[in-house]
Design an enzyme around this catalytic site. Structure first.
Site, PDB file in Angstrom:
ATOM      1  N   GLU A  40      42.351  32.016  33.360  1.00  0.00           N
ATOM      2  CA  GLU A  40      43.094  33.066  34.075  1.00  0.00           C
ATOM      3  C   GLU A  40      42.654  34.453  33.602  1.00  0.00           C
ATOM      4  O   GLU A  40      42.442  35.364  34.413  1.00  0.00           O
ATOM      5  CB  GLU A  40      44.590  32.866  33.823  1.00  0.00           C
ATOM      6  CG  GLU A  40      45.478  33.935  34.412  1.00  0.00           C
ATOM      7  CD  GLU A  40      46.808  34.016  33.693  1.00  0.00           C
ATOM      8  OE1 GLU A  40      47.412  35.099  33.739  1.00  0.00           O
ATOM      9  OE2 GLU A  40      47.231  33.018  33.073  1.00  0.00           O
ATOM     10  N   ASP A  44      40.953  37.051  36.178  1.00  0.00           N
ATOM     11  CA  ASP A  44      41.601  38.341  36.433  1.00  0.00           C
ATOM     12  C   ASP A  44      40.571  39.474  36.410  1.00  0.00           C
ATOM     13  O   ASP A  44      40.552  40.340  37.291  1.00  0.00           O
ATOM     14  CB  ASP A  44      42.679  38.570  35.370  1.00  0.00           C
ATOM     15  CG  ASP A  44      43.345  39.926  35.489  1.00  0.00           C
ATOM     16  OD1 ASP A  44      44.112  40.120  36.443  1.00  0.00           O
ATOM     17  OD2 ASP A  44      43.089  40.788  34.638  1.00  0.00           O
ATOM     18  N   GLU A 116      43.868  32.932  39.794  1.00  0.00           N
ATOM     19  CA  GLU A 116      42.947  33.624  38.883  1.00  0.00           C
ATOM     20  C   GLU A 116      42.159  32.629  38.033  1.00  0.00           C
ATOM     21  O   GLU A 116      40.963  32.823  37.778  1.00  0.00           O
ATOM     22  CB  GLU A 116      43.722  34.590  37.989  1.00  0.00           C
ATOM     23  CG  GLU A 116      44.239  35.801  38.741  1.00  0.00           C
ATOM     24  CD  GLU A 116      44.984  36.778  37.858  1.00  0.00           C
ATOM     25  OE1 GLU A 116      44.964  37.983  38.177  1.00  0.00           O
ATOM     26  OE2 GLU A 116      45.595  36.353  36.856  1.00  0.00           O
TER      27      GLU A 116
END
EC number: 3.1.26.3
Length: 225
Positions: A40, A44, A116
């Site tokens: 993640e 991101d 993400e």
């Protein structure tokens, strides 16, 4: 034979060479063992770069402020959760018993984090150009419809203007919890808002993101009053 993951890969438009990556991307921290938070974190950053690059070339005359607001709209948790629902990600998530019982597979923050994480997994499984193509295919309609201007104000700004317009006091944000290692933290923020009975909760990987998430929820609640 079509496995559930085969079905998901068709929805996202990418077939993994390393199946372990997609399984990891779908594993929430509440489940036992390895989870998706490192993916993640990676996803991101990649998403922010790809969207910023597209906006820079798509809007050559738009200033930095408007581009920042458009990017914030496109990468915020609410938009990512919408993508997650379009992919029906809730059907594929691996959650711990507590999150399963509380309906975590429907929660915006969990869906957004998984999107993400999938971006991070696609990048590790392929390369920069492939993950760029995948992200832009997911965002095509949103990128074609987004326009610079006041509608791109972030949730905290919109909440403040909403309250000021009604002569109500400004919201008060309080960090109530921080968990995780320094490079991979989750912030929980309470937002007290006039017109909403209970403090609104927001979570995010930074204080700012948690405050924005709380403001977004507060706006939704105020619009239903």
């Amino acid at each position: 034979m079509n496995s559930p993951i085969d079905k998901l890969e068709r929805k996202i438009g990418y077939q993994f060479n390393d199946a372990d990556l997609i399984h990891l991307a779908l594993t929430h921290r509440s489940a036992a063992g390895k989870h998706n938070e490192r993916l993640e974190f990676l996803g991101d950053s990649i998403l922010s770069f790809v969207i910023a690059d597209d906006l820079y070339h798509r809007f050559p005359k738009v200033n930095e402020g408007d581009m920042s607001r458009m990017r914030a709209t496109l990468v915020r948790g609410h938009t990512l959760a919408e993508l997650g629902r379009e992919f029906e990600l809730g059907d594929y998530l691996k959650l711990g018993p507590g999150e399963l019982k509380s309906g975590g597979f429907r929660r915006d923050s969990i869906l957004a984090d998984a999107v993400e994480a999938i971006i991070g997994a696609v990048y590790l499984d392929s390369d920069t150009e492939v993950v760029r193509r995948i992200i832009l295919s997911w965002y095509q309609s949103r990128l074609e419809s987004i326009q610079p201007g006041v509608s791109q104000k972030d949730p905290k700004t919109r909440l403040q203007e909403f309250l000021q317009g009604r002569r109500n006091p400004l919201p008060v944000y309080t960090v109530t919890n921080i968990k995780g290692e320094a490079h991979n933290q989750e912030f929980t923020v309470e937002c007290e808002v006039a017109g909403v009975d209970k403090p609104v909760i927001g979570k995010g990987t930074s204080r700012r993101k948690a405050e924005q998430a709380a403001a977004e929820t507060a706006l939704e609640q105020l619009s239903n009053v």
